[in-house]
Scaffold this active site. Structure first.
Site, mmCIF file in Angstrom:
data_model
loop_
_atom_site.group_PDB
_atom_site.id
_atom_site.type_symbol
_atom_site.label_atom_id
_atom_site.label_comp_id
_atom_site.label_asym_id
_atom_site.label_seq_id
_atom_site.Cartn_x
_atom_site.Cartn_y
_atom_site.Cartn_z
ATOM 1 N N ASP A 255 9.149 8.945 -2.682
ATOM 2 C CA ASP A 255 10.365 8.539 -2.254
ATOM 3 C C ASP A 255 10.767 7.747 -3.559
ATOM 4 O OD1 ASP A 255 8.556 6.048 -2.086
ATOM 5 O OD2 ASP A 255 9.180 4.707 -0.859
ATOM 6 N N ASP B 269 7.352 5.906 -8.186
ATOM 7 C CA ASP B 269 7.459 6.536 -8.255
ATOM 8 C C ASP B 269 7.835 7.919 -9.350
ATOM 9 O OD1 ASP B 269 8.492 5.521 -5.567
ATOM 10 O OD2 ASP B 269 8.313 6.712 -4.550
ATOM 11 N N VAL C 177 2.840 8.295 -1.719
ATOM 12 C CA VAL C 177 3.392 7.813 -2.458
ATOM 13 C C VAL C 177 4.267 6.513 -1.544
ATOM 14 C CG1 VAL C 177 2.167 7.805 -4.199
ATOM 15 C CG2 VAL C 177 4.060 8.917 -4.383
ATOM 16 N N HIS D 147 1.735 1.168 -8.767
ATOM 17 C CA HIS D 147 1.173 1.458 -7.733
ATOM 18 C C HIS D 147 1.496 3.154 -7.440
ATOM 19 C CE1 HIS D 147 2.155 -2.653 -6.730
ATOM 20 N NE2 HIS D 147 3.303 -2.630 -6.896
ATOM 21 N N ASP D 148 2.537 3.502 -7.925
ATOM 22 C CA ASP D 148 2.124 4.870 -7.684
ATOM 23 C C ASP D 148 1.476 5.706 -8.544
ATOM 24 O OD1 ASP D 148 3.835 4.395 -5.149
ATOM 25 O OD2 ASP D 148 5.191 4.981 -5.691
HETATM 26 C C1 BDR Z 1 5.147 1.006 -2.706
HETATM 27 O O1 BDR Z 1 6.050 0.916 -1.880
HETATM 28 C C2 BDR Z 1 7.059 1.362 -2.813
HETATM 29 O O2 BDR Z 1 8.240 0.251 -3.116
HETATM 30 C C3 BDR Z 1 6.707 1.512 -4.302
HETATM 31 O O3 BDR Z 1 7.221 3.050 -4.913
HETATM 32 C C4 BDR Z 1 5.141 1.574 -3.951
HETATM 33 O O4 BDR Z 1 4.944 3.557 -3.716
HETATM 34 C C5 BDR Z 1 3.746 0.164 -3.463
HETATM 35 O O5 BDR Z 1 3.290 -1.270 -2.129
HETATM 36 CA CA CA Z 2 6.568 5.146 -3.392
#
Ligand code: BDR
Ligand code: CA
Length: 308
Positions: free
Chosen positions: A9, A14, A127, A244-245
């Site tokens: 997304d 990402d 993701v 995160h991703d």
């Molecule tokens: C997730 O939320 C999104 O804002 C980021 O891209 C990630 O996938 C982290 O909580």
């Molecule tokens: Ca994401």
């Protein structure tokens, strides 16, 4: 090389995950699929194509869902603050962005067809919100036995959330979809805030990218600085942003970056705890949850691979 499909997304982290996956010599990215989440799906598709052009990678992009299973509109308010209105730190207006219009929903058949074409060879990595995966499962439940593995960046099983104190953003964006896929026989590994809030990319590292003489390095430095500014605004002194991703990609490249525990994980749908991921008392385990991460080894691998 491991065959993967990456569902995004696109969003700043990402974009970092796309760079990591497409530059990894261990992964063969068969395609990218998009979803609403950090932005509307049309913008996620545009951002994904733009990032691939910036990285000079010729990989097909398929557009997925434009809204959660049970809601008319995506919830974007928090994401716009984190990632900017365009999803890429409001930096796109400086570029002449030329992308191809895609058909909403085509991602679902691409995922099903590709998994069937290469039985037990394809790893699916999600993701963003889990809407596309829920639709794949609804249309072709046999995918559960035909995929190699499913890696999901989402949830906060043992730690607080981010978009809400009880919920992580990807799960909160479509809790009905998350509940459906988690409580299914899909072989899911959850890479949640339990581990991703430990893997912080530092401002110093991004400073190095700024100095590199390449348009991609400078663009990535710009958007990542915006992301770090957001982290600093809610936790002064944090000095970096959560990868995160990218950590979901890291888990696909080298499973030993993380340690997991088999759990039965479910999702709260009621208003008070909407999107909360929790361990149930059921004895059957449906999910591998990442609980520990080898932070330095992952960060070193990430920065060496993206090589900005
Ligand atoms: C997730 O939320 C999104 O804002 C980021 O891209 C990630 O996938 C982290 O909580
Ligand atoms: Ca994401």
């Amino acid at each position: 090389m491991k065959k993967i499909i990456l569902d995004v997304d696109t969003g700043i982290d990402d974009a970092l995950a796309i760079a990591y996956a497409t530059k990894s010599k261990d992964l063969d990215v068969l395609g990218l699929t998009t979803t609403f989440g950090n932005v509307q799906v049309k913008d996620a598709t545009r951002n994904t194509q733009f990032i691939l052009q910036m990285l000079e990678k010729d990989i097909p992009v398929y557009e997925g869902s434009d809204r959660p299973l049970n809601q008319q509109e995506p919830y974007l308010a928090v994401a716009q603050k984190v990632h900017g209105n365009d999803g890429l730190a409001n930096k796109l207006e400086a570029y002449d962005v030329v992308t191809e219009e895609k058909q909403t929903g085509e991602a679902i058949s691409f995922i099903i067809d590709t998994v069937k074409k290469y039985p037990n060879e394809v790893t699916l990595i999600f993701v963003g919100p889990l809407t596309n995966l829920a639709k794949v499962y609804e249309q072709a439940p046999e995918v559960a036995t035909l995929v190699k593995e499913i890696i999901v960046m989402g949830g906060a099983v043992t730690v607080p959330g981010n978009v809400r104190s009880h919920a992580e953003a990807n799960i909160f964006s479509d809790p009905e979809a998350a509940k459906r896929v988690l409580q299914s026989d899909l072989p899911i590994t959850l890479v949640g805030l339990d581990v991703t809030m430990q893997t912080l990319l530092s401002r110093d590292e991004v400073k190095r990218w700024e100095k590199t003489d390449s348009e991609a390095s400078k663009f990535f430095a710009n958007i990542t600085n915006y992301y770090i500014d957001f982290y600093e605004s809610f936790r002064p002194g944090i000095g970096g942003c959560g990868l995160h991703d990218p950590l979901a990609i890291g888990r696909a490249i080298d499973p030993t970056f993380v340690q997991t525990r088999a759990m039965n994980v479910d999702v709260h749908l009621d208003e008070a705890l909407r999107g909360n991921t929790f361990e149930t008392e059921k004895t059957t385990k449906n999910t591998s949850v990442c609980l520990e991460v080898d932070v330095q080894r992952f960060l070193d691998h990430f920065v060496q691979t993206i090589n900005f």
